[in-house]
Design an enzyme around this catalytic site. Structure first.
Site, short mmCIF file in Angstrom:
data_model
loop_
_atom_site.label_atom_id
_atom_site.label_comp_id
_atom_site.label_asym_id
_atom_site.label_seq_id
_atom_site.Cartn_x
_atom_site.Cartn_y
_atom_site.Cartn_z
N LYS A 42 0.08 10.19 -3.27
CA LYS A 42 -0.64 8.90 -2.85
C LYS A 42 -1.96 8.73 -2.45
O LYS A 42 -2.28 9.87 -1.67
CB LYS A 42 0.47 8.33 -1.61
N LYS A 45 -1.03 12.95 0.87
CA LYS A 45 -1.32 12.02 1.00
C LYS A 45 -2.79 11.89 1.43
O LYS A 45 -3.07 12.36 2.62
CB LYS A 45 -0.37 11.11 2.21
C1 PBG Z 1 2.48 4.95 6.87
C2 PBG Z 1 2.11 4.62 5.46
C3 PBG Z 1 0.88 3.80 5.08
C4 PBG Z 1 1.14 3.57 3.74
C5 PBG Z 1 2.46 4.13 3.49
N1 PBG Z 1 2.99 4.51 4.57
C6 PBG Z 1 -0.54 3.62 5.73
C7 PBG Z 1 -1.26 4.58 6.24
O1 PBG Z 1 -1.18 5.76 6.17
O2 PBG Z 1 -2.29 4.24 6.82
C8 PBG Z 1 0.26 2.76 2.97
C9 PBG Z 1 0.80 2.30 1.67
C10 PBG Z 1 -0.10 1.15 1.07
O3 PBG Z 1 -1.20 1.09 1.40
O4 PBG Z 1 0.30 0.48 0.13
N2 PBG Z 1 1.68 5.98 7.45
#
Ligand code: PBG
Length: 323
Positions: free
Chosen positions: A248, A195
């Site tokens: 992601k 991520k």
């Molecule tokens: C929680 C999380 C996030 C997303 C999914 N889980 C936000 C972040 O890390 O700031 C983002 C999903 C999206 O942008 O659609 N940590």
């Protein structure tokens, strides 16, 4: 071979089916609430009753599953709303389990603290004073206990899969141990293994009310320049017991999805994140892109790169077109 649609369909290498799509849902307090998110047209904060309705519609379309996020009533430094038995997602899960829809869907729960902490970070924050002013650190190890507690609570409430998205080191092992100790050895872990710290999460933070109040997430989410490090993160999560991995964002990182696919034999999903959705929606609103074609092209690209399933805010729209 391109002359007619039946010919093109016959030789098509990559297909999209509704069962490969996962719909994110944002569960909020109240009843009858269906509040559209300004930066994400067509995406809503839904109270539990409305979330159940949305799940029923998703199941009728043949969508593969749901990924649940929560907007708690209150936030604090210990992220109580994430792991409380009566937390908003826990309540949503119980209601979903009572509806028939849940039998047709894989109900996944996001495991993170950022929606539930008063400061909006994904872990426990330690503040230190020094002459230059206040500094802070997101503490890795102390966060693990709360993440594990959250995962157990979500699995107990009915999540079929728990999906940690916090990016703390060692969280998959901590969650696996806690699940096993809690008699939840059958609950699989979908780890957001790679991520990246991304600008494309902007609209999500409005949807989930989870923007960090200070600093940013670059001390725990990955640097977008690093593909080798992404592979190492995946290897570590798998060694710790992850059953599937999630990549992601998707479109800006298709090469990373491809690299993971070539390296591994585990199920791989990709998350077409909020910013990917919103920028397409913004172009649709101006008439700059053809909505249906651009949506499908963006999803096929992610599948072609190697993702078996896609978490996407387009899940319902796309399912209607491809089924
Ligand atoms: C929680 C999380 C996030 C997303 C999914 N889980 C936000 C972040 O890390 O700031 C983002 C999903 C999206 O942008 O659609 N940590």
């Amino acid at each position: 071979m391109r002359r007619t649609e039946p010919l093109r369909a016959l030789v098509r290498e990559t297909r999209l089916e509704p069962g490969a799509l996962i719909l994110p849902l944002f569960v909020c307090p109240g009843e009858g609430v269906r509040k559209e998110i300004a930066s994400m047209p067509g995406v809503f904060n839904l109270s539990v009753d409305q979330a159940v309705k949305e799940a029923e519609a998703a199941a009728a379309l043949g969508i593969g599953g749901l990924l649940l996020f929560g907007l708690p009533e209150t936030k604090d430094e210990q992220a109580t709303g994430a792991w409380a038995d009566d937390g908003i997602v826990q309540r949503g899960l119980r209601a979903l389990k009572k509806s028939g829809a849940a039998k047709k869907l894989v109900v996944m729960a996001d495991v993170c603290l950022c929606e539930y902490t008063s400061h909006g970070h994904c872990g426990i924050v330690k503040r230190t004073q020094n002459p230059a002013g206040e500094e802070y650190e997101v503490e890795n190890d102390s966060s693990l206990r709360l993440l594990a507690k959250t995962a157990v609570s979500l699995a107990r409430a009915g999540a079929d899969v728990v999906a940690p998205s916090d990016m703390m080191d060692g969280r998959v092992a901590a969650i696996r141990d806690a699940l096993d100790e809690g008699g939840l050895e059958q609950t699989p872990i979908l780890s957001y293994a790679a991520k990246f710290a991304s600008a494309f999460y902007g609209p999500f933070r409005e949807a989930a009310d989870s923007a960090p109040q200070f600093g940013d997430r670059r001390s725990y989410q990955m640097d977008g320049a690093n593909v080798r490090e992404a592979m190492r993160e995946i290897d570590l999560d798998l060694a710790e017991g992850a059953d599937m991995i999630l990549m992601k964002p998707a479109m800006p990182y298709l090469d990373v999805i491809r690299a993971a696919r070539e390296r591994l034999d585990v199920p791989i999903g990709a998350y077409q994140v909020s910013g990917e959705y919103s920028m397409l929606q913004a172009a649709f609103a101006r008439g700059w892109l053809e909505p249906q074609r651009a949506m499908l092209e963006s999803l096929v690209a992610i599948r072609r790169a190697g993702a078996g399933f896609i978490v996407t805010y387009f899940a319902q729209e796309a399912a209607k077109v491809v089924s």
